[in-house]
Design a protein around this motif. Structure first.
Motif, PDB file in Angstrom:
ATOM      1  N   SER A  93       0.814  -1.213   0.000  1.00 25.36           N
ATOM      2  CA  SER A  93       0.000   0.000   0.000  1.00 25.36           C
ATOM      3  C   SER A  93       0.850   1.267   0.000  1.00 25.36           C
ATOM      4  O   SER A  93       0.588   2.198  -0.768  1.00 25.36           O
ATOM      5  N   LEU A  94       1.868   1.299   0.829  1.00 29.09           N
ATOM      6  CA  LEU A  94       2.677   2.520   0.917  1.00 29.09           C
ATOM      7  C   LEU A  94       3.337   2.816  -0.428  1.00 29.09           C
ATOM      8  O   LEU A  94       3.375   3.967  -0.880  1.00 29.09           O
ATOM      9  N   ALA A  95       3.835   1.758  -1.093  1.00 26.80           N
ATOM     10  CA  ALA A  95       4.450   1.943  -2.406  1.00 26.80           C
ATOM     11  C   ALA A  95       3.413   2.418  -3.411  1.00 26.80           C
ATOM     12  O   ALA A  95       3.692   3.278  -4.249  1.00 26.80           O
ATOM     13  N   ALA A 102       2.717   5.961  -2.872  1.00 28.44           N
ATOM     14  CA  ALA A 102       3.878   6.721  -3.312  1.00 28.44           C
ATOM     15  C   ALA A 102       3.904   6.844  -4.833  1.00 28.44           C
ATOM     16  O   ALA A 102       4.224   7.898  -5.374  1.00 28.44           O
ATOM     17  N   LEU A 103       3.522   5.743  -5.519  1.00 33.39           N
ATOM     18  CA  LEU A 103       3.514   5.772  -6.978  1.00 33.39           C
ATOM     19  C   LEU A 103       2.478   6.759  -7.496  1.00 33.39           C
ATOM     20  O   LEU A 103       2.611   7.310  -8.588  1.00 33.39           O
ATOM     21  N   LEU A 143       1.614   9.589  -5.908  1.00 30.60           N
ATOM     22  CA  LEU A 143       1.867  10.956  -5.451  1.00 30.60           C
ATOM     23  C   LEU A 143       2.327  11.918  -6.533  1.00 30.60           C
ATOM     24  O   LEU A 143       1.920  13.082  -6.534  1.00 30.60           O
ATOM     25  N   PRO A 144       3.180  11.475  -7.490  1.00 30.77           N
ATOM     26  CA  PRO A 144       3.566  12.428  -8.531  1.00 30.77           C
ATOM     27  C   PRO A 144       2.368  12.930  -9.321  1.00 30.77           C
ATOM     28  O   PRO A 144       2.466  13.967  -9.990  1.00 30.77           O
ATOM     29  N   PHE A 149       0.643   8.238   6.273  1.00 28.98           N
ATOM     30  CA  PHE A 149       1.964   8.543   5.704  1.00 28.98           C
ATOM     31  C   PHE A 149       1.861   9.546   4.564  1.00 28.98           C
ATOM     32  O   PHE A 149       2.795  10.289   4.301  1.00 28.98           O
ATOM     33  N   VAL A 150       0.741   9.523   3.836  1.00 29.37           N
ATOM     34  CA  VAL A 150       0.594  10.451   2.716  1.00 29.37           C
ATOM     35  C   VAL A 150      -0.379  11.566   3.079  1.00 29.37           C
ATOM     36  O   VAL A 150      -1.002  12.174   2.214  1.00 29.37           O
ATOM     37  N   VAL A 200       7.803  -2.913   4.221  1.00 26.24           N
ATOM     38  CA  VAL A 200       7.990  -1.521   3.806  1.00 26.24           C
ATOM     39  C   VAL A 200       7.833  -0.606   5.020  1.00 26.24           C
ATOM     40  O   VAL A 200       8.535   0.390   5.185  1.00 26.24           O
ATOM     41  N   LEU A 201       6.884  -0.976   5.880  1.00 27.41           N
ATOM     42  CA  LEU A 201       6.584  -0.153   7.042  1.00 27.41           C
ATOM     43  C   LEU A 201       7.596  -0.372   8.161  1.00 27.41           C
ATOM     44  O   LEU A 201       7.625   0.385   9.131  1.00 27.41           O
ATOM     45  N   ILE A 247      11.114   5.495   0.646  1.00 26.28           N
ATOM     46  CA  ILE A 247       9.777   6.084   0.483  1.00 26.28           C
ATOM     47  C   ILE A 247       9.549   7.156   1.542  1.00 26.28           C
ATOM     48  O   ILE A 247       9.101   8.271   1.239  1.00 26.28           O
ATOM     49  N   LEU A 302       8.899  11.074   1.003  1.00 30.05           N
ATOM     50  CA  LEU A 302       7.724  11.766   1.529  1.00 30.05           C
ATOM     51  C   LEU A 302       8.135  12.966   2.370  1.00 30.05           C
ATOM     52  O   LEU A 302       7.589  14.055   2.239  1.00 30.05           O
ATOM     53  N   ASP A 344      10.129  13.466  -5.339  1.00 32.14           N
ATOM     54  CA  ASP A 344       9.496  12.375  -6.088  1.00 32.14           C
ATOM     55  C   ASP A 344      10.498  11.331  -6.566  1.00 32.14           C
ATOM     56  O   ASP A 344      10.177  10.136  -6.630  1.00 32.14           O
ATOM     57  N   LEU A 379      11.201   9.132  -3.695  1.00 31.88           N
ATOM     58  CA  LEU A 379       9.954   8.405  -3.429  1.00 31.88           C
ATOM     59  C   LEU A 379       9.822   7.193  -4.358  1.00 31.88           C
ATOM     60  O   LEU A 379       9.599   6.055  -3.936  1.00 31.88           O
ATOM     61  N   LEU A 380      10.031   7.477  -5.665  1.00 30.66           N
ATOM     62  CA  LEU A 380       9.885   6.407  -6.649  1.00 30.66           C
ATOM     63  C   LEU A 380      11.049   5.417  -6.560  1.00 30.66           C
ATOM     64  O   LEU A 380      10.874   4.228  -6.828  1.00 30.66           O
ATOM     65  N   ALA A 424       9.545   3.262  -4.093  1.00 20.45           N
ATOM     66  CA  ALA A 424       8.254   2.645  -4.433  1.00 20.45           C
ATOM     67  C   ALA A 424       8.363   1.652  -5.584  1.00 20.45           C
ATOM     68  O   ALA A 424       7.765   0.580  -5.540  1.00 20.45           O
ATOM     69  N   THR A 476       9.982  -1.626  -4.612  1.00 18.75           N
ATOM     70  CA  THR A 476       9.069  -2.305  -3.701  1.00 18.75           C
ATOM     71  C   THR A 476       7.949  -2.995  -4.472  1.00 18.75           C
ATOM     72  O   THR A 476       7.643  -4.170  -4.249  1.00 18.75           O
TER      73      THR A 476
END
Lengths: 390, 217, 238
Positions: free
Chosen positions: B67-69, B72-73, B75-76, B159-160, C158-159, C172, C176, C181, C184-185, C188, C191
């Motif tokens: 989920s976090l990834a 994150a994907l 977010l851009p 987190f987001v 991941v957490l 990540i 954040l 970005d 981040l990527l 992500a 992962t």
């Protein structure tokens, strides 16, 4: 489960029944012909049973009538109108449809299931409710006990009764039934068949009924269509089918013992039997020969039946052996039959005696007629025609 | 063993209430979005092998991405906040709803469908009046599974910047030197929320499928 | 931001993408191995030795495992102990056990007694029944549990970064925190690829392990393994 329908009375209003006609109907799947040039007509209000071994195309033929399968060629007419003239779904609402596994909608109550087609037809609510109750009563399920149940709460026989009620709900002129009673136990099946026949007498719809069971076909049908490999092999009333199979396949399918069962439906008195060729003991030989020459006396195998003064048969005498007078001592005249003897018993008696024909004697023991194997077989069509005219 | 600070919970009761409501909102929005996408897709691919394999495959991949990834994907393309969380959670739920709906629709007995068509129901009527109601238990199973998962994963929305009970665990707990009280409160509340929603949906299913609870008497 | 920027960020010595990836994989593998061992052992033992009470407990524990958020569970374990790799691992193992346990239990209980009976009747020894019948028949379901577990562990790892255990989550979270970005990527994308790859590989393994005759045409997610789609009404032939 309840035994018999609560009422045999026909529903109010006219009962609609349509004439069904198939003309050269063909269904081709790739290179194989499932149904090959099938033509037949079912008169309004009659029950036609399609029968044959599995894969003979009988179910395909049935499903083409309500367009669940579209024919490759040919036309199907209900009261002279081609079924393809109307959208398939609309057509089907006017054709009752009953299948082996019933296919009730499991998430709807019995009443809601029966109401399906009336609601599709847009009937007013006030009309649907009474109609559902009436139909449930007609098929032997008191609405008070059954209307609010779900299909899973019913036995197989009860489910099929609901299936019948559902099919009748829209008052369709035509009913299609695909082995409707073959998924239940023999006792329930027997009861459903009898109840259906009674129901049919009260509500005489035109019915096309697929079966693989010749006993069922003989019992239910006004006319039987025997199919094999997509083709119609014989189309005849049950009695005729049993007595006179069109070919060896039909004869095999019908089966010897089954024919005998069919023979039990008819008695000798129902047949047009020739009178017994009787001569009195002591009658002049010249008179006998004159009667033979004039055709009023028809010998059987060259022989006539000598009787005593009381008309009781004495023995068979060859015409050629008669001199000045008929001389006869009591001898072999077996078997003696009665007008109420069933054809099955008559045949059985003939075979037991090793005779080709038997003498029918009346209540007083007088010889009135002769019955031979061919007459018994050939006469089978008569009673069915009688029933058809009734 | 650190102890629970009840006074802290009392002082932050209003915050906790807001976070709980946010959490429910995120879950509800995600499930609504997931259903809006998954049901039409399932209906469209139900009778076709390859389209079903493609839809289920895509949904499975989305289900697999952490989920976090996934957030994150996204977010851009989105701002920080509720949007990436809801989209990500909905994507995660797709697989469960699509697969269960298709299995439910395919599980409708052929004879029932045949009888319905034979009575004169149009294809649309067969779908709406027969197939979907009969698939309802399977669909509800998928929705229940997806809802329980979504309630749990929605904690990651914090987190987001998506809010919800994750904020209690992350912002108030982990980021404050592993302050136990909010972490425990967040855990208990999310779990309770998941169990409550599952029970609620189970009750809804019970009410919606009266035929399923009546057997032969 | 281009793929190149992401690649740069991944290889940035300060972030150490490759190292975090290795940590991530290591944590996941250890957790999965431990969860599998514990889950299978507990599941088989419960199935072979337990009665009704055990069955109730197995289902309840598994359901609880399903409803407790994985992130919350790990945070809780760490909060109750200390920050670092070991507590994070403990959390991952704990959340990995229920799917394996439930499936192993169901699989062993679910082998049709008629099948084992028939096998014994044909002259298989007890060991033969176990190795030739029970294990092959249970394996697909057990493996399905391992797959679910693996996907969850990889995702929750991941957490683990949030509780100081490292892994790809570090990138990540850094992305954040700095609204970067590319970073981040850089966290992500690997992962996602790692998780999808794990799912695919284990899915393929599960499919290969399933005897041809048992391969389902359409699978669904289920609440309990034996309750699936509505069944057609039973035929009414007595």
């Amino acid at each position: 489960m309840p035994g018999t329908p609560a009422t045999d009375a026909p529903p109010p209003g006219d009962v609609r029944a349509g004439t069904l006609e198939l003309r050269g109907v063909t269904k081709r799947y790739g290179p194989t012909l499932a149904v090959d040039d099938l033509s037949l007509t079912v008169p309004a209000g009659k029950v036609c049973v399609l029968i044959g071994p599995s894969g003979c195309g009988k179910t395909t033929a049935l499903r083409m009538i309500n367009r669940l399968i579209e024919p490759t060629a040919g036309e199907i007419l209900i009261d002279g109108t081609d079924v393809r003239r109307r959208p398939a779904a609309r057509l089907r609402r006017e054709i009752g449809y009953v299948i082996q596994q019933v296919g009730l909608l499991p998430h709807l109550t019995v009443a809601q299931n029966v109401a399906t087609v009336p609601r599709l037809l847009g009937w007013a609510k006030a009309r649907v409710g009474p109609r559902v109750d009436e139909l449930l009563a007609l098929v032997g399920l008191p609405p008070g006990d059954y209307a609010r149940r779900y299909p899973a709460e019913l036995s197989g026989g009860q489910q099929q009764r609901v299936g019948l009620a559902r099919a009748l709900a829209g008052d369709p002129p035509l009913m299609l039934m695909d082995e409707p009673f073959s998924a239940v136990d023999p006792i329930t099946r027997e009861r459903l068949q009898t109840d259906f026949l009674r129901l049919h007498r009260a509500v005489p719809k035109t019915v096309v009924f697929v079966s693989h069971d010749i006993d069922e076909a003989v019992k239910m049908a006004d006319v039987i269509a025997v199919m094999r490999a997509g083709r119609l092999v014989q189309f005849a009333p049950p009695a005729e089918l049993l007595a006179d199979p069109a070919d060896e396949f039909v004869a095999d399918f019908v089966g010897a013992d089954r024919a005998l069962k069919g023979l039990a439906l008819t008695r000798l008195e129902d047949l047009d039997l020739p009178p017994a060729p009787t001569v009195r003991r002591g009658e002049a030989g010249g008179d006998v020969r004159d009667r033979v020459a004039s055709g009023t006396l028809v010998p059987i195998g060259g022989a006539v039946l000598a009787t005593g003064d009381d008309g009781h048969p004495l023995r068979w005498v060859p015409v050629a052996a008669i001199g000045d007078r008929v001389e006869a001592t009591p001898g072999r005249t077996e078997p003696l039959l009665s007008p109420v003897t069933t054809l099955r018993d008559a045949l059985s008696a003939l075979f037991e005696a090793g005779a080709s024909h038997g003498v029918v004697v009346d209540g007083a023991g007088r010889a009135v007629a002769v019955a031979d194997v061919a007459t018994i077989g050939g006469g089978l069509a008569a009673p069915a025609e009688k029933a058809g005219d009734a | 063993m650190p102890e629970i600070r009840w006074d802290w919970l009392q002082r932050h009761a209003d915050d906790i209430q807001i976070m709980t409501v946010q959490h429910l909102e995120i879950t509800g929005l995600s499930m609504a979005l997931a259903l809006a996408v998954a049901l039409p897709v399932a209906v469209a691919v139900r009778n076709r092998r390859v389209p079903f394999a493609v839809a289920a495959g895509v949904a499975d991949v989305l289900y697999t991405i952490p989920s976090l990834a996934l957030f994150a994907l996204l977010l851009p393309y989105t701002d920080i906040g509720r949007t990436p969380a809801v989209i990500g959670l909905a994507a995660y739920a797709l697989s469960m709803i699509v697969r269960n709906t298709v299995v439910g629709l395919r599980g409708v007995p052929a004879v029932v469908r045949d009888a319905a068509v034979g009575q004169g129901l149009t294809p649309r009527q067969v779908l709406v009046r027969v197939e979907l109601p009969l698939a309802l238990p399977a669909i509800m199973t998928g929705v229940r599974l997806a809802t329980v998962s979504t309630v749990g994963i929605a904690t990651v929305a914090a987190f987001v910047g998506g809010g919800g009970l994750g904020e209690l665990i992350w912002d108030k707990g982990i980021q404050r030197e592993m302050f136990l009280t909010p972490i425990l409160a967040g855990t208990v509340l999310t779990t309770a929320l998941a169990i409550a929603l599952d029970a609620l949906l189970a009750g809804a299913q019970w009410l919606l499928t009266p035929w399923a609870r009546r057997g032969r008497t | 931001m281009s793929p190149h920027d992401v690649w740069e960020a991944f290889n940035d010595p300060n972030l150490d993408g490759p190292g975090q990836l290795a940590t991530h994989v290591r944590l996941s593998l250890i957790a999965l191995a431990a969860a599998t061992a514990a889950g299978v052992a507990l599941g088989v033992a419960a199935a072979k030795l337990g009665g009704r009470w055990t069955a109730f407990m197995v289902v309840s524990v598994s359901n609880l495992g399903r409803t407790v958020p994985t992130f919350a569970l790990m945070a809780l374990v760490v909060a109750l102990t200390s920050i670092g790799e070991r507590p994070a691992l403990a959390g991952l193992v704990l959340l990995g056990i229920p799917p394996v346990l439930l499936n192993a239990y169901t699989a062993v209980r679910g082998v049709d007694p008629a099948v084992t009976d028939a096998a014994r009747g044909m002259g298989f020894t007890r060991l033969g029944v176990l190795t030739r019948v029970e294990i092959p028949l249970s394996l697909p379901l057990v493996f399905a549990g391992i797959r679910i577990s693996a996907i969850q562990i990889v995702a929750t790892a991941v957490l683990a970064a949030a509780v100081g255990a490292g892994g790809l989550g570090v990138l990540i979270l850094a992305g954040l925190a700095n609204s970067d970005d590319a970073v981040l990527l850089a966290g992500a994308v690997p992962t996602a690829l790692l998780a999808v790859g794990t799912g695919l590989v284990l899915g393929l393994a599960q499919w290969l392990l399933t005897p041809r005759g048992l391969r389902p045409r359409t699978t669904s997610h289920t609440l309990a393994p034996h309750r699936t789609a509505p069944r057609p009404p039973e035929k009414d032939t007595p």
